[in-house]
Design a protein around this motif. Structure first.
Motif, PDB file in Angstrom:
ATOM      1  N   UNK A  93       0.839  -1.210   0.000  1.00 49.56           N
ATOM      2  CA  UNK A  93       0.000   0.000   0.000  1.00 49.56           C
ATOM      3  C   UNK A  93       0.871   1.257   0.000  1.00 49.56           C
ATOM      4  N   UNK A  94       2.008   1.179   0.693  1.00 51.78           N
ATOM      5  CA  UNK A  94       2.908   2.347   0.742  1.00 51.78           C
ATOM      6  C   UNK A  94       3.387   2.713  -0.664  1.00 51.78           C
ATOM      7  N   UNK A  95       3.758   1.681  -1.420  1.00 50.24           N
ATOM      8  CA  UNK A  95       4.276   1.946  -2.773  1.00 50.24           C
ATOM      9  C   UNK A  95       3.160   2.509  -3.677  1.00 50.24           C
ATOM     10  N   UNK A  96       1.959   1.966  -3.511  1.00 46.64           N
ATOM     11  CA  UNK A  96       0.837   2.462  -4.320  1.00 46.64           C
ATOM     12  C   UNK A  96       0.618   3.951  -4.034  1.00 46.64           C
ATOM     13  N   UNK A  97       0.599   4.312  -2.743  1.00 49.12           N
ATOM     14  CA  UNK A  97       0.370   5.724  -2.384  1.00 49.12           C
ATOM     15  C   UNK A  97       1.501   6.610  -2.906  1.00 49.12           C
ATOM     16  N   UNK A  98       2.727   6.118  -2.789  1.00 45.71           N
ATOM     17  CA  UNK A  98       3.869   6.881  -3.302  1.00 45.71           C
ATOM     18  C   UNK A  98       3.734   7.158  -4.785  1.00 45.71           C
ATOM     19  N   UNK A  99       3.329   6.129  -5.518  1.00 43.53           N
ATOM     20  CA  UNK A  99       3.192   6.270  -6.978  1.00 43.53           C
ATOM     21  C   UNK A  99       2.125   7.310  -7.308  1.00 43.53           C
ATOM     22  N   UNK A 100       1.002   7.240  -6.593  1.00 43.90           N
ATOM     23  CA  UNK A 100      -0.084   8.203  -6.864  1.00 43.90           C
ATOM     24  C   UNK A 100       0.399   9.618  -6.553  1.00 43.90           C
ATOM     25  N   UNK A 101       1.017   9.768  -5.380  1.00 47.19           N
ATOM     26  CA  UNK A 101       1.499  11.087  -4.960  1.00 47.19           C
ATOM     27  C   UNK A 101       2.509  11.657  -5.953  1.00 47.19           C
ATOM     28  N   UNK A 102       3.445  10.786  -6.387  1.00 45.94           N
ATOM     29  CA  UNK A 102       4.517  11.299  -7.252  1.00 45.94           C
ATOM     30  C   UNK A 102       3.975  11.722  -8.616  1.00 45.94           C
ATOM     31  N   UNK A 103       2.741  11.316  -8.923  1.00 42.50           N
ATOM     32  CA  UNK A 103       2.116  11.774 -10.167  1.00 42.50           C
ATOM     33  C   UNK A 103       1.203  12.973  -9.926  1.00 42.50           C
ATOM     34  N   UNK A 104       1.268  13.523  -8.730  1.00 46.22           N
ATOM     35  CA  UNK A 104       0.520  14.756  -8.439  1.00 46.22           C
ATOM     36  C   UNK A 104      -0.966  14.569  -8.282  1.00 46.22           C
ATOM     37  N   UNK A 105      -1.401  13.344  -7.949  1.00 45.80           N
ATOM     38  CA  UNK A 105      -2.838  13.079  -7.804  1.00 45.80           C
ATOM     39  C   UNK A 105      -3.178  13.005  -6.311  1.00 45.80           C
ATOM     40  N   UNK A 106      -4.306  13.601  -5.946  1.00 48.81           N
ATOM     41  CA  UNK A 106      -4.752  13.579  -4.549  1.00 48.81           C
ATOM     42  C   UNK A 106      -5.179  12.165  -4.155  1.00 48.81           C
ATOM     43  N   UNK A 107      -4.869  11.766  -2.902  1.00 44.57           N
ATOM     44  CA  UNK A 107      -5.239  10.410  -2.457  1.00 44.57           C
ATOM     45  C   UNK A 107      -6.220  10.485  -1.298  1.00 44.57           C
ATOM     46  N   UNK A 108      -7.287   9.721  -1.409  1.00 41.55           N
ATOM     47  CA  UNK A 108      -8.183   9.486  -0.285  1.00 41.55           C
ATOM     48  C   UNK A 108      -8.059   8.033   0.120  1.00 41.55           C
ATOM     49  N   UNK A 123       1.934   7.391   4.858  1.00 42.06           N
ATOM     50  CA  UNK A 123       1.372   7.203   3.513  1.00 42.06           C
ATOM     51  C   UNK A 123       1.273   8.505   2.712  1.00 42.06           C
ATOM     52  N   UNK A 124       1.241   9.626   3.406  1.00 38.54           N
ATOM     53  CA  UNK A 124       1.091  10.910   2.702  1.00 38.54           C
ATOM     54  C   UNK A 124      -0.293  11.105   2.103  1.00 38.54           C
ATOM     55  N   UNK A 125      -1.296  10.505   2.733  1.00 39.42           N
ATOM     56  CA  UNK A 125      -2.670  10.586   2.223  1.00 39.42           C
ATOM     57  C   UNK A 125      -3.258  11.977   2.491  1.00 39.42           C
ATOM     58  N   UNK A 126      -4.090  12.468   1.563  1.00 42.73           N
ATOM     59  CA  UNK A 126      -4.696  13.796   1.732  1.00 42.73           C
ATOM     60  C   UNK A 126      -5.982  13.755   2.546  1.00 42.73           C
ATOM     61  N   UNK A 127      -6.747  12.659   2.390  1.00 39.07           N
ATOM     62  CA  UNK A 127      -8.046  12.589   3.059  1.00 39.07           C
ATOM     63  C   UNK A 127      -8.260  11.174   3.591  1.00 39.07           C
ATOM     64  N   UNK A 128      -8.659  11.076   4.838  1.00 34.20           N
ATOM     65  CA  UNK A 128      -8.992   9.769   5.404  1.00 34.20           C
ATOM     66  C   UNK A 128     -10.508   9.657   5.563  1.00 34.20           C
TER      67      UNK A 128
END
Ligand code: SF4
Ligand code: SF4
Length: 348
Positions: A93-108, A123-128
């Protein structure tokens, strides 16, 4: 009526009602591109909790398909919501979140809230989004929660620095205490409460006179409950097309669906992630009418209906000359009045 290339909405500026749901915005109504704006990924079907209302699906994604999807659509994607099952049980899950973040996409992240606090922060998540259906730890554990004290503590700590939305499902167990439960959750410092009713336990809660205007989702839902409006299901006059299927995508396993509600209620996938995703979705959209689809008619969520109604109104107000994709409810492939009437009579 047709829409597409032209973006002149001067005839009818979008104006959806305030729902509080971050993904439902006027800006998004205007989106008409070739990518996707919002994506939900059901990353795993595994969860250690056993909530009675759970409708998770037993499927696992193929991680390389997800990375391929993000790479292809990263320009348009604004928000990826990771859900499950319990996403924290997904290895990587950490790698998935990193990949999303590094592409500039917001993560919930929709989580049961029981993982270690430090893992959540990392995880660097924007919204829980975290569920909490009671303030009583014993009741929570009887409901199937594990480490209920830890869940409450995580909600409180995460709320100090992140947007935290608590999902509160009302059912016959907590309906009489709903006002006290809301007050308890708000005292944890959360950003909002996503109030909902257990689909299979159709209770109608009553609320006091408290002012919840600082919490837009909670405020929206309470107002609807007070107006005796149900959270789910279409109204007879809702003959819109599901434009959300064009700007959204919901991924379960190796397939994509119009929305997660549709997948969870047993709807058929639109297509495979290995196929021509956008073309498959445009075709589905063209041939599909929510009002004669029993899943949409029964389970579509209030805020999604708000979006589709407004999208329909906005699109129908455009000039046909500027448009290329059929979208409004008068499109030839929409349900005919006769078909709608028949489906109503059949109780679909
Ligand atoms: S926490 Fe969510 S995924 Fe887990 S059992 Fe409860 S409803 Fe299902
Ligand atoms: S349930 Fe609502 S959002 Fe989902 S496919 Fe049907 S109309 Fe669209």
């Amino acid at each position: 009526m047709i829409i597409g290339a032209g973006q002149d909405t001067a005839h009818r500026a979008p104006n959806i009602p305030e729902t509080g749901f971050s993904e439902i915005t006027n800006e998004r109504i205007l989106y008409d591109g070739d990518g996707f704006w919002y994506c939900e990924i059901m990353i795993t079907g595994t969860c250690s909790f056993s909530c009675s209302y759970c409708n998770r699906l037993k499927s696992e994604i193929k991680i390389n398909q997800i990375y391929g999807f993000i790479e292809k659509y990263k320009i348009s994607l604004r928000h990826i919501q990771i859900t499950g099952g319990e996403p924290m049980e997904f290895i990587g899950i950490e790698k998935v979140c990193n990949t999303i973040k590094s592409n500039g996409v917001k993560i919930g992240l929709s989580t049961n809230g029981s993982a270690d606090y430090d893992r959540y922060v990392g995880l660097g998540v924007d919204m829980f989004s975290i569920s909490l259906d009671d303030y009583d730890v014993n009741i929570l554990e009887k409901r199937g929660y594990k480490n209920a004290c830890g869940v409450i503590s995580n909600i409180q700590k995460l709320s100090q620095h992140s947007y935290v939305n608590v999902g509160l499902v009302i059912d016959s167990i907590n309906v009489k205490r709903v006002n006290e439960i809301i007050e308890f959750i708000l005292r944890l410092g959360v950003s909002d409460i996503k109030l909902s009713v257990n689909t299979h336990d159709n209770v109608m809660p009553t609320f006091g006179k408290n002012d919840y205007s600082k919490y837009p989702i909670l405020n929206y839902r309470i107002r609807r409950f007070k107006e005796k409006k149900f959270m789910r299901g279409l109204n007879k006059e809702d003959t819109f097309k599901c434009a959300l299927a064009l700007s959204d995508i919901s991924i379960v396993g190796e397939n994509h669906y119009p929305c997660l509600v549709y997948a969870r209620e047993g709807g058929i996938a639109i297509g495979s992630l290995d196929g021509d995703i956008k073309t498959d979705r445009k075709l589905w959209y063209k041939n599909h009418s929510p009002i004669i689809d029993s899943i949409c008619r029964k389970y579509c969520m209030d805020f999604k209906c708000e979006f589709n109604r407004e999208k329909d109104r906005t699109s129908c107000a455009k000039s046909p000359a500027q448009n290329t994709v059929e979208i409004c409810h008068t499109a030839p492939n929409s349900a005919s009045p006769k078909a709608v009437q028949e489906s109503l009579e059949l109780g679909l």
